[in-house]
Design an enzyme around this catalytic site. Structure first.
Site, mmCIF file in Angstrom:
data_model
loop_
_atom_site.group_PDB
_atom_site.id
_atom_site.type_symbol
_atom_site.label_atom_id
_atom_site.label_comp_id
_atom_site.label_asym_id
_atom_site.label_seq_id
_atom_site.Cartn_x
_atom_site.Cartn_y
_atom_site.Cartn_z
ATOM 1 N N HIS A 101 -7.991 -4.644 -1.603
ATOM 2 C CA HIS A 101 -7.498 -3.337 -1.139
ATOM 3 C C HIS A 101 -6.683 -2.659 -2.229
ATOM 4 C CE1 HIS A 101 -4.092 -6.008 -0.520
ATOM 5 N NE2 HIS A 101 -3.296 -4.943 -0.475
ATOM 6 N N ASP A 103 -3.137 -0.212 -2.343
ATOM 7 C CA ASP A 103 -2.025 -0.165 -1.385
ATOM 8 C C ASP A 103 -1.862 1.183 -0.674
ATOM 9 O OD1 ASP A 103 -1.206 -2.789 -1.368
ATOM 10 O OD2 ASP A 103 -0.039 -2.543 -3.187
ATOM 11 N N HIS A 251 -6.645 -5.159 -5.476
ATOM 12 C CA HIS A 251 -6.030 -6.475 -5.620
ATOM 13 C C HIS A 251 -6.219 -7.284 -4.346
ATOM 14 C CE1 HIS A 251 -2.891 -4.007 -3.829
ATOM 15 N NE2 HIS A 251 -2.398 -5.115 -3.297
ATOM 16 N N ARG A 266 8.407 -6.987 -2.837
ATOM 17 C CA ARG A 266 7.379 -5.978 -3.128
ATOM 18 C C ARG A 266 7.931 -4.576 -2.909
ATOM 19 N NH1 ARG A 266 3.812 -3.119 0.140
ATOM 20 N NH2 ARG A 266 1.592 -3.099 -0.381
HETATM 21 C C1 SIN Z 1 -0.060 -7.211 -1.665
HETATM 22 O O1 SIN Z 1 -1.206 -7.080 -1.274
HETATM 23 O O2 SIN Z 1 0.656 -6.236 -1.854
HETATM 24 C C2 SIN Z 1 0.497 -8.595 -1.945
HETATM 25 C C3 SIN Z 1 -0.249 -9.314 -3.003
HETATM 26 C C4 SIN Z 1 0.228 -10.741 -3.188
HETATM 27 O O3 SIN Z 1 1.083 -11.205 -2.434
HETATM 28 O O4 SIN Z 1 -0.268 -11.394 -4.111
#
Ligand code: SIN
Length: 275
Positions: A101, A103, A251, A266
């Site tokens: 996805h 973000d 990602h 995050r």
């Molecule tokens: C996310 O998708 O923002 C998290 C990615 C992760 O925890 O590696």
């Protein structure tokens, strides 16, 4: 540590680079920040090792990139609005971000940059994978490029997604509003075209087509975009920091460490309207 002239070392053929010689606990001067920004534009995702930063220092660095994009459904750390603690406990089976996805694509101003800082990681496993959406677009045939050139997609928040039990989203009061985006998105800073798409729980269909009609096209594009030769994979250590450009990378949090704990901080920075 030096505060300018960075050492930028690619980690894979397709994308991603480690940036050496930067201490993110300090305020970066303009030339150094400019070089970090250049590295992000050039490599799509950049990685810093051995950082020792507080949530306030992470937030100060995030604000250099723009306004913080508050996730509409995920709670933040009580003392640090804007920082989501991404946790998978030893007893959790599902993870946060475990599908390809980009973000907050379900909002009209999806995230520009995401910044993920590793607090606790398993000894092995829990890597994050990234895919280069410029390369994915460039590798399409002229016929496919012509067919998708003017298409738009409809994205929605994925209410049904299984997340780590600790990561409880707040239930949206009303059904989430759909967000419309171009399927081929020129990058707002470089002008290069990228595919702009997320997994089927978010990118539901092509505007003006049914889900059944859209799915073969969207599935083809997702499988194409995540071909191994367009990807890189980052192995975390405590103190590692990753930044990625959601406008041209996908990602995926790799969920291969059941029984172990992983804790990340995050922050997402708001991006531009896409239409
Ligand atoms: C996310 O998708 O923002 C998290 C990615 C992760 O925890 O590696």
């Amino acid at each position: 540590m030096r505060n300018h002239r960075l050492d930028v070392q690619p980690i894979a053929g397709a994308m991603g680079a480690e940036v050496l010689g930067v201490d993110l606990s300090e305020e970066l001067d303009e030339p150094t920040f400019g070089e970090v920004h250049r590295a992000l534009l050039d490599h799509g995702a950049i990685f810093f090792r051995d950082q020792d930063i507080t949530p306030s220092q992470q937030m100060a660095f995030a604000k250099r990139w723009g306004s913080i994009h508050l996730h509409p459904h995920m709670p933040c750390l009580p003392d640090h609005p804007g920082i989501i603690e991404v946790v998978k406990k030893e007893t959790d089976v599902h993870t946060f971000g475990g599908n390809w996805h980009t973000d907050q694509m379900f909002t009209p101003t999806p995230a520009r940059v995401t910044m993920l800082y590793a607090k606790e990681v398993p000894e092995a496993g829990g890597d994050t994978a990234f895919a280069n959406l410029y390369m994915a677009y460039d590798a399409l045939s002229d016929g496919m490029k012509a067919m998708i050139a003017d298409l738009r997609t409809i994205s929605l928040y994925d209410k049904k997604k299984k997340r780590a039990a600790t990561m409880k989203p707040t239930e949206p009061e009303n059904d989430p509003e759909p967000a419309e985006h171009p399927l081929v998105r020129p990058h707002p800073e470089t002008g290069r075209k990228a595919l702009y798409i997320s997994y089927e729980g978010i990118t539901r269909h092509i505007a003006g087509m049914t889900e059944e009609e859209s799915r073969p096209i969207l599935s083809y594009l997702m499988n194409h975009a995540t071909r191994p030769e367009f990807t890189c994979r980052f192995r975390w250590r405590p103190g590692s920091m990753a930044l990625w450009d959601n406008r041209r990378v996908l990602h995926l949090a790799i969920n291969d460490y059941n029984g172990y704990r992983r804790v990340m901080h995050r922050i997402t920075v708001e991006g531009e309207r896409t239409l």
